[in-house]
Design an enzyme around this catalytic site. Structure first.
Site, PDB file in Angstrom:
ATOM      1  N   PRO A 143       0.825  -1.206   0.000  1.00  0.00           N
ATOM      2  CA  PRO A 143       0.000   0.000   0.000  1.00  0.00           C
ATOM      3  C   PRO A 143       0.863   1.261   0.000  1.00  0.00           C
ATOM      4  O   PRO A 143       1.846   1.352   0.735  1.00  0.00           O
ATOM      5  CB  PRO A 143      -0.795  -0.127   1.306  1.00  0.00           C
ATOM      6  N   GLU A 144       0.502   2.208  -0.854  1.00  0.00           N
ATOM      7  CA  GLU A 144       1.229   3.470  -0.942  1.00  0.00           C
ATOM      8  C   GLU A 144       0.439   4.544  -0.204  1.00  0.00           C
ATOM      9  O   GLU A 144      -0.562   4.259   0.455  1.00  0.00           O
ATOM     10  CB  GLU A 144       1.466   3.824  -2.414  1.00  0.00           C
ATOM     11  N   HIS A 199      -5.180 -14.948  10.439  1.00  0.00           N
ATOM     12  CA  HIS A 199      -3.980 -14.106  10.489  1.00  0.00           C
ATOM     13  C   HIS A 199      -4.242 -12.767  11.166  1.00  0.00           C
ATOM     14  O   HIS A 199      -3.565 -11.794  10.871  1.00  0.00           O
ATOM     15  CB  HIS A 199      -3.419 -13.876   9.081  1.00  0.00           C
ATOM     16  N   ARG A 239       1.309 -12.196   5.530  1.00  0.00           N
ATOM     17  CA  ARG A 239       2.743 -12.368   5.258  1.00  0.00           C
ATOM     18  C   ARG A 239       3.629 -11.809   6.365  1.00  0.00           C
ATOM     19  O   ARG A 239       4.834 -12.032   6.354  1.00  0.00           O
ATOM     20  CB  ARG A 239       3.100 -11.697   3.921  1.00  0.00           C
ATOM     21  N   LYS A 263      22.092  13.713  -7.998  1.00  0.00           N
ATOM     22  CA  LYS A 263      21.667  12.315  -7.934  1.00  0.00           C
ATOM     23  C   LYS A 263      21.905  11.633  -9.284  1.00  0.00           C
ATOM     24  O   LYS A 263      21.451  12.122 -10.330  1.00  0.00           O
ATOM     25  CB  LYS A 263      20.185  12.216  -7.581  1.00  0.00           C
TER      26      LYS A 263
END
Length: 277
Positions: free
Chosen positions: A2-3, A91, A110, A153
């Protein structure tokens, strides 16, 4: 994983559901996720009033009236269940029950997520937060700020956007989408973005994230909103997952080559070679 839009959506759901309510019971069902969970977490939560929530990047803080906060990270498969059936919640690693009968469960098959405890006043010093870049939807994020962070960069601009020390919360999907809107190739070196492109990129990031939040995020694999509904921003993706299609700016196939996908830093990048430079 998830962002920012997905985490913001989950946080808003929790805020409306829990803020102002007193926790009657908190049950920890296993001692660890990605890291060991503090043993004192259930005791800290029990009897406390939830005073609010705050998001920082891809992390959430559940704030208590005791001056303490619980850091929550959903990881890759984490979900929040509101009023879920305890017997059906496989879970489920943390359960919170309020005095007025509300129930929240953290599910993470997970176990790549995280739970931790920190003083509310010290949230910015948490080891997972310290050094994080500005919030892309906050006033502190601007073209000059981004340009300064990109100077020198040698990585690609796509990789730079995924660096949480440069800007917080952006992941693979929304980096591809924002770069398309800004007409910037994901292959371009971050140090060569320049002022004009930075001026296009910052509003493109803001627009992409704002629209995704309004849509409840993008539903991929494990992610759903706390109320069980799917996010639907994936239906508005302009390049992500659309390999071979003509982008909205091109005249159509076969006049243009179509959206292309390539692997960049172990992740898929999607872009239009005709309109992104």
């Amino acid at each position: 994983m998830p962002e920012l839009p997905e985490v913001e959506t989950v946080m808003r759901g929790l805020d409306g559901y829990l803020t102002g309510r007193v926790i009657a019971r908190a049950t920890l069902h296993r001692p660890d996720l990605r890291f060991p969970v503090p043993k004192e977490l259930p005791e800290l939560l029990t009897g406390a009033t939830v005073s609010g929530f705050r998001r920082r990047g891809k992390y959430m803080f559940l704030r208590l009236d005791r001056g303490m906060s619980v850091l929550i990270h959903l990881g890759m498969s984490g979900r929040i269940l509101l009023n879920g059936d305890a017997a059906a919640a496989l879970h489920e690693h943390l359960t919170i029950e309020t005095v007025d009968g509300r129930r929240v469960g953290l599910v993470d098959p997970r176990r790549f997520g995280a739970l931790d405890v920190i003083a509310t006043a010290d949230e910015e010093q948490h080891r997972l937060i310290a050094g994080m870049g500005p919030e892309p939807l906050g006033n502190e994020f601007s073209a000059p700020v981004l340009l300064a962070a990109l100077q020198g960069k040698s990585v690609s601009i796509k990789a730079a956007l995924l660096d949480q020390k440069i800007v917080a919360g952006i992941g693979n999907i929304y980096a591809s989408e924002a770069l398309f809107r800004a007409r910037i190739s994901p292959r371009r070196l971050a140090g060569a973005v320049g002022a004009a492109r930075a001026e296009r990129l910052v509003p493109a990031i803001r627009e992409t994230l704002t629209e995704a939040i309004a849509a409840g995020g993008s539903s991929l694999r494990d992610y759903v909103q706390p109320n069980g509904e799917l996010g639907y921003f994936q239906h508005a993706w302009k390049v992500y997952g659309r390999t071979g299609e003509a982008c909205e700016r091109c005249p159509g196939l076969p006049a243009c080559a179509g959206i292309r996908c390539f692997t960049q830093g172990g992740r898929s990048s999607f872009y239009c070679p005709r309109t992104q430079g």
